[in-house]
Write an enzyme that holds these catalytic residues in place. Structure first.
Site, PDB file in Angstrom:
ATOM      1  N   CYS A 195     123.642  50.641  18.447  1.00 44.43           N
ATOM      2  CA  CYS A 195     123.134  50.567  17.075  1.00 44.43           C
ATOM      3  C   CYS A 195     123.554  49.244  16.433  1.00 44.43           C
ATOM      4  O   CYS A 195     122.777  48.606  15.718  1.00 44.43           O
ATOM      5  CB  CYS A 195     123.658  51.730  16.239  1.00 44.43           C
ATOM      6  N   ASP A 200     160.037  29.818   9.073  1.00 45.81           N
ATOM      7  CA  ASP A 200     160.398  28.944   7.964  1.00 45.81           C
ATOM      8  C   ASP A 200     161.542  29.637   7.227  1.00 45.81           C
ATOM      9  O   ASP A 200     161.767  30.834   7.414  1.00 45.81           O
ATOM     10  CB  ASP A 200     159.182  28.754   7.046  1.00 45.81           C
TER      11      ASP A 200
END
Length: 735
Positions: free
Chosen positions: A23, A437
């Site tokens: 589909c 970081d």
């Protein structure tokens, strides 16, 4: 403030009748022929279609109503009913498609039970003394029961198959419809000729088992999409507007404007993004942060649409309305990720694309082979071919990846993690190195008083009496430190003066008191060599200046999370642009041996590229503007919701929580998801390798084939739902 999450402009539709990857291929392929459509993506689980128009950058050329109707009409022509998302009647009603499937299943089940009674009588009579006229009567009664039932109960399959054929495609309902129609037609022909054998029971039982599988599959997919699909329900449709004269009135959300005031009573959901101007309460922010504990909300606190006001009335000034709130951005972001195509999904799509033609050819060759090389006749040859049509439906293959992705995304969302990249989960599962970081990632980016325990409470109270009048971040941190130690922070009654960039001063009890930098407080240059901390000084006339040291607040569970990662075998690296002394201290506290300080963005990128050249697959966790290039360069990346907008755009995941353990949970979910996908693929492959030869060799009847095919889809979906049972890591540290 939590920055809004940016995403492309997309128009959404709800499509009824989606139930297999074919589909998706049919709809996307048809819409791709429209030159006005830049991109079309269908989400099987949420039943949603996202359209990006080719002229999105030319707003003046848009005809939104006309082009939406064009899409709806196009889908109608290929057998799918669609609505614009905001017009979808199913949002306010029960699942009509589920009810239709349930009714069809009941019809097929009722007729199956009765036809089986007739069939047992015929089977028994064929080996005893049943007359030909009695057997013929039984066959006609079966025909009268089965043919109307098959016509009605098979409608979900017939409509889908006819839509595909009209569009020049083949989906998985074509062989199913063909099998049912052939079985009924052949049985009717046999009845008209007075033959001994018919297959009415096989046709209706086939539909019954297929409908059971389709209904259960739909219910389980509805369950799997869970909270993510229902986010819209968290947004109120009306708000209590606070008028200038102090009165209130109920207004639709669409009638409000930024700058206006709304009143939110205890127990109500906040309808807009805004800032509290009056009132104190606690707000349940779990919807957007994943945190289960409520947070205090008072004057100046920013609040977001969809969160729950718990215990106090709030007057909120509107900053963002429906369609522009953080909740809307989260919804759009999740849909964009789900509508992407990961590599596993693309692999399954390619397999499903060639499956339907291959199924029909295999059934045809089976029929021809039995006709040429056996003496069973055309009836049994056709029955064997019908069994092949049924058994080879690739539902299990088509569901192998999407259902796992939806369950995983929902699981992460409940933990406060948003998935941005379609293939992010796949890449995250392969990570062997984590690059952090520091500021805003391992730390909260919020200063805290580091030497509070070395200072007299009276000293802190005096300093806070000045700091309370300033908005400087270090003054705010000083106030927080006093609150944490139950030290009063009463503002001084004395005239207070603030010198920009220097500090504050006031006369208290006849003596001048200053709070600020070294120069402002007349601190000798050699008084203290400080390279580790941000600092304030408190100078009281006639006394030596006192040093107040501030450092960035480490996330409370950072140590615990880093320990888990090291035990898991992950290599940890800390790359920061901060000073060396500060980075060294953080790395030592977290047990990270590989760290670099004073790193520029290009330096971080260089390290990441070197890791990838060595065959490593690094995860980058960062938040600042300077981290955006590194987030994009990493193999996979995660950013907190407090990150700069450009960093959020570059990241593959965003975590909303103040706790770092969400990164660990993302790793766990991604690994478990990969395992479940591989299990699903293996099961789908094994199922076809075993079932197809058995059907082609005539060992499986259509009934057994229907049971096996429906069962395979259910097994794949249940396997994916196992992810909800997985125990995920949770740190003990509090945010």
């Amino acid at each position: 403030m939590t920055e809004p999450l940016k995403s492309p402009e997309i128009e959404h539709f709800v499509v009824e009748g989606l139930h297999c990857p074919s589909c998706i291929r049919e709809i996307e392929g048809t819409l791709a022929k429209n030159p006005a459509i830049r991109n079309a993506r269908v989400n099987l689980t949420t039943q949603r279609l996202a359209i990006q128009w080719a002229n999105d950058d030319q707003p003046e050329t848009r005809d939104e109503t006309g082009r939406s109707e064009q899409v709806i009409e196009t889908l109608k022509n290929i057998g799918f009913r669609a609505f614009r998302f905001k017009d979808d009647p199913s949002l306010m009603a029960d699942d009509k498609e589920s009810r239709r499937l349930l009714i069809s299943m009941a019809v097929a089940g009722f007729v199956s039970a009765n036809v089986m009674l007739l069939s047992v009588s015929v089977w028994s009579g064929n080996v005893s003394d049943m007359t030909e006229s009695t057997r013929l009567l039984m066959h006609w009664i079966s025909a009268l029961l089965v043919l109307p039932a098959a016509a009605y109960a098979g409608l979900p399959f017939y409509r889908s198959a006819w839509g595909a054929i009209k569009a020049g495609n083949l989906n998985m309902d074509v062989p199913i419809s063909l099998a049912v129609i052939l079985a009924c037609a052949m049985s009717l022909l046999e009845t008209m000729q007075g033959a001994m054998h018919t297959y009415y029971d096989a046709a209706v039982m086939l539909l019954f088992f297929l409908l059971i599988g389709r209904y259960l599959d739909r219910k389980m997919r509805n369950h799997a999409r869970g909270m993510a699909q229902n986010l819209m329900s968290y947004r109120p449709h009306t708000a209590t507007q606070l008028l200038e004269n102090g009165e209130t009135e109920t207004s639709p959300i669409e009638m409000l404007r930024p700058g206006q005031m709304v009143r939110v009573m205890p127990g109500d959901r906040i309808p807009v993004d805004g800032v509290i101007l009056k009132g104190v309460s606690e707000v349940d922010t779990s919807l957007v942060t994943g945190e289960t504990l409520p947070v205090k909300a008072e004057e100046g606190t920013e609040v977001f649409a969809g969160t729950m006001n718990l215990n106090g009335a709030l007057d909120v000034k509107i900053t963002a309305l429906s369609g522009e709130t953080l909740l809307d951005e989260i919804i759009t972001l999740m849909e964009t990720a789900e509508q992407g195509r990961a590599k596993y999904v693309r692999l399954a799509d390619k397999a499903a694309k060639i499956y339907a033609p291959a199924v029909h050819l295999l059934a045809l060759f089976t029929f021809i082979g039995w006709m040429l090389f056996s003496s069973v006749g055309w009836e049994q040859s056709l029955i064997t071919a019908i069994a092949v049509l049924i058994i080879t439906c690739p539902c299990a293959l088509g569901l192998a990846v999407p259902v796992v992705q939806v369950v995983a995304s929902n699981q992460l969302f409940k933990s406060g993690i948003l998935v941005k990249a379609a293939d992010g989960l796949e890449r995250l599962a392969e990570v062997d190195t984590v690059v952090f970081d520091k500021t805003g990632t391992l730390t909260l980016g919020q200063p805290e008083l580091a030497n509070a325990d070395d200072l007299d409470p009276a000293t802190l109270e005096l300093a806070a009496s000045l700091a309370k009048s300033s908005s400087h971040p270090l003054c705010r941190a000083l106030i927080v430190a006093c609150h944490e130690r139950n030290i009063p922070t009463i503002a001084t009654d004395s005239a207070l003066h603030e010198e920009a960039g220097m500090g504050l001063k006031a006369v208290i009890d006849g003596r001048e008191v200053r709070l600020g930098n070294r120069t402002w407080c007349n601190v000798p240059d050699d008084a203290l060599d400080n390279t580790r901390f941000s600092e304030l000084w408190l100078a009281v006339e006639g006394e030596a200046p006192l040093f107040l040291a501030f450092r960035d607040r480490l996330r409370r569970d950072a140590v615990e999370v880093c320990d888990w990662m090291k035990k898991d075998g992950l290599d940890l690296i800390l790359l920061s642009g901060d000073r060396e002394d500060v980075v060294r201290e953080v790395a030592a506290e977290l047990g990270i041996g590989n760290w670099k300080a004073a790193f520029k963005p290009q330096d971080k990128i260089k390290v990441l590229e070197e890791l990838k050249d060595k065959g490593k697959k690094p995860l980058m966790v960062g938040d600042g503007l300077n981290d955006a290039p590194a987030l994009a360069a990493a193999y996979v990346s995660i950013s907190p919701s407090s990150a700069a907008d450009v960093s959020q755009n570059a990241a593959d995941f965003i975590f909303q929580s103040q706790k770092l353990d969400t990164v660990v949970r993302a790793l766990q979910v991604s690994r478990k998801s990969r395992t479940l996908v591989f299990v699903n693929f293996a099961f789908a492959a094994a199922y076809n390798m075993v079932a197809v030869p058995f059907a082609a060799l005539g060992f499986l009847t259509p009934l057994i084939a229907a049971l096996a095919m429906s069962g395979s889809s259910i097994v794949v979906t249940l396997n994916a739902l196992r992810l909800n049972l997985a125990k995920l890591y949770s740190s003990k540290g509090e945010a």
